[in-house]
Motif scaffolding. Structure first.
Motif, PDB file in Angstrom:
ATOM      1  N   LEU A  85      -3.597  -3.139 -10.566  1.00 34.54           N
ATOM      2  CA  LEU A  85      -3.452  -4.208  -9.339  1.00 34.54           C
ATOM      3  C   LEU A  85      -2.365  -3.668  -8.400  1.00 34.54           C
ATOM      4  N   THR A  86      -2.792  -3.262  -7.316  1.00 32.87           N
ATOM      5  CA  THR A  86      -1.741  -2.961  -6.252  1.00 32.87           C
ATOM      6  C   THR A  86      -1.850  -3.555  -4.986  1.00 32.87           C
ATOM      7  N   ILE A  87      -0.642  -4.189  -4.574  1.00 35.13           N
ATOM      8  CA  ILE A  87      -0.807  -5.289  -3.534  1.00 35.13           C
ATOM      9  C   ILE A  87       0.341  -4.738  -2.714  1.00 35.13           C
ATOM     10  N   GLN A  88       0.014  -4.565  -1.333  1.00 39.95           N
ATOM     11  CA  GLN A  88       0.773  -4.229  -0.184  1.00 39.95           C
ATOM     12  C   GLN A  88       1.105  -5.513   0.908  1.00 39.95           C
ATOM     13  N   VAL A  89       2.484  -5.566   0.972  1.00 38.62           N
ATOM     14  CA  VAL A  89       2.789  -6.917   1.884  1.00 38.62           C
ATOM     15  C   VAL A  89       3.119  -6.310   3.219  1.00 38.62           C
ATOM     16  N   TYR A  90       2.806  -6.854   4.136  1.00 39.65           N
ATOM     17  CA  TYR A  90       3.272  -6.437   5.837  1.00 39.65           C
ATOM     18  C   TYR A  90       3.819  -7.718   6.286  1.00 39.65           C
ATOM     19  N   GLY A  91       5.062  -7.723   6.492  1.00 38.74           N
ATOM     20  CA  GLY A  91       5.500  -8.928   7.134  1.00 38.74           C
ATOM     21  C   GLY A  91       6.595  -9.588   6.129  1.00 38.74           C
ATOM     22  N   SER A  92       7.029 -10.680   6.321  1.00 34.10           N
ATOM     23  CA  SER A  92       7.922 -11.239   5.468  1.00 34.10           C
ATOM     24  C   SER A  92       6.952 -12.445   4.721  1.00 34.10           C
ATOM     25  N   GLY A  93       7.041 -12.212   3.437  1.00 36.38           N
ATOM     26  CA  GLY A  93       6.396 -13.235   2.540  1.00 36.38           C
ATOM     27  C   GLY A  93       6.188 -12.426   1.321  1.00 36.38           C
ATOM     28  N   ALA A  94       5.482 -13.091   0.131  1.00 35.29           N
ATOM     29  CA  ALA A  94       5.149 -12.847  -0.995  1.00 35.29           C
ATOM     30  C   ALA A  94       3.737 -12.928  -1.568  1.00 35.29           C
ATOM     31  N   VAL A  95       3.426 -12.325  -2.527  1.00 36.14           N
ATOM     32  CA  VAL A  95       2.331 -12.623  -3.301  1.00 36.14           C
ATOM     33  C   VAL A  95       2.372 -13.034  -4.698  1.00 36.14           C
ATOM     34  N   MET A  96       1.964 -14.287  -5.206  1.00 34.24           N
ATOM     35  CA  MET A  96       2.294 -14.954  -6.551  1.00 34.24           C
ATOM     36  C   MET A  96       0.788 -14.597  -7.068  1.00 34.24           C
TER      37      MET A  96
END
Length: 204
Positions: A85-96
């Motif tokens: 599982l690969t997650i890319q985050v754009y901007g300011s935030g997080a993924v739980m």
């Protein structure tokens, strides 16, 4: 003729057929008897080989009873299939991911159901998912049935706005940023304004 005893042990999960019949207890055979052994692994298990008085991975296996024999059928559990599982985050935030903040690609067992939640930083908002998940809903669920790549996009919240209303008591006028004030003005938080009050003749 003499008889010899065949005793089988099993490590792991599986069974052994002796001449086509499931083995349950030690069996005696006349000297010279040819015996067929077949190891059958249980679901999720793998036959590794025979050990004890005979060491081989041949299956089925034929043995000649010329002495007492103790043989072990060794089974090992098949390791689960793993997907990334690969997650890319754009901007300011997080993924739980199941309550834990995602930080790097994760190896997850096939069939695992994941609970994903996008958490925006202060002053930001969650926009959408793209890739393995699409849409604007958060939280969402994702099942790992292959390698998964997704993105979570966050955007800054617009700054709040406020109304500036000026009341004039007496006779005079007010210049707002060099322009005569006439009606309430909508301003963005943090804006700087210049006010200049000018009295009419005979007023101060």
């Amino acid at each position: 003729p003499p008889e010899y005893t065949l005793e089988l042990d099993i490590t792991g999960q599986g069974s052994v057929l002796v001449n086509g019949t499931p083995y349950t207890e030690a069996v005696s055979y006349v000297e010279g008897t040819l015996v067929s052994l077949q190891a059958i692994p249980s679901d999720g298990w793998l036959f590794e080989g025979w050990s004890g008085d005979i060491n081989t991975d041949q299956n089925p296996l034929e043995i000649v009873m010329n002495n007492d024999k103790t043989i072990t059928a060794d089974f090992s559990e098949i390791p689960p299939t793993l997907y990334t599982l690969t997650i890319q985050v754009y901007g300011s935030g997080a993924v739980m991911v199941n309550g834990v903040e995602y930080s790097s690609p994760m190896s997850i067992e096939e069939g695992t159901l994941l609970h994903l939640e996008a958490v925006a930083a202060e002053g930001w908002k969650f926009i959408d998912w793209k890739g393995a998940i699409s849409g604007t809903t958060s939280p969402v669920q994702l099942i790992m049935d292959e390698n998964k790549l997704l993105t979570a996009t966050f955007e800054p919240l617009p700054p709040p706005q406020y109304w500036l209303e000026i009341s004039i008591n007496g006779e005079g006028s007010v210049m707002l940023n060099g322009q005569p004030y006439q009606e309430p003005v909508l301003l963005t938080e943090g804006d700087q304004v210049s006010l200049q009050a000018t009295a009419d003749e005979d007023w101060f």
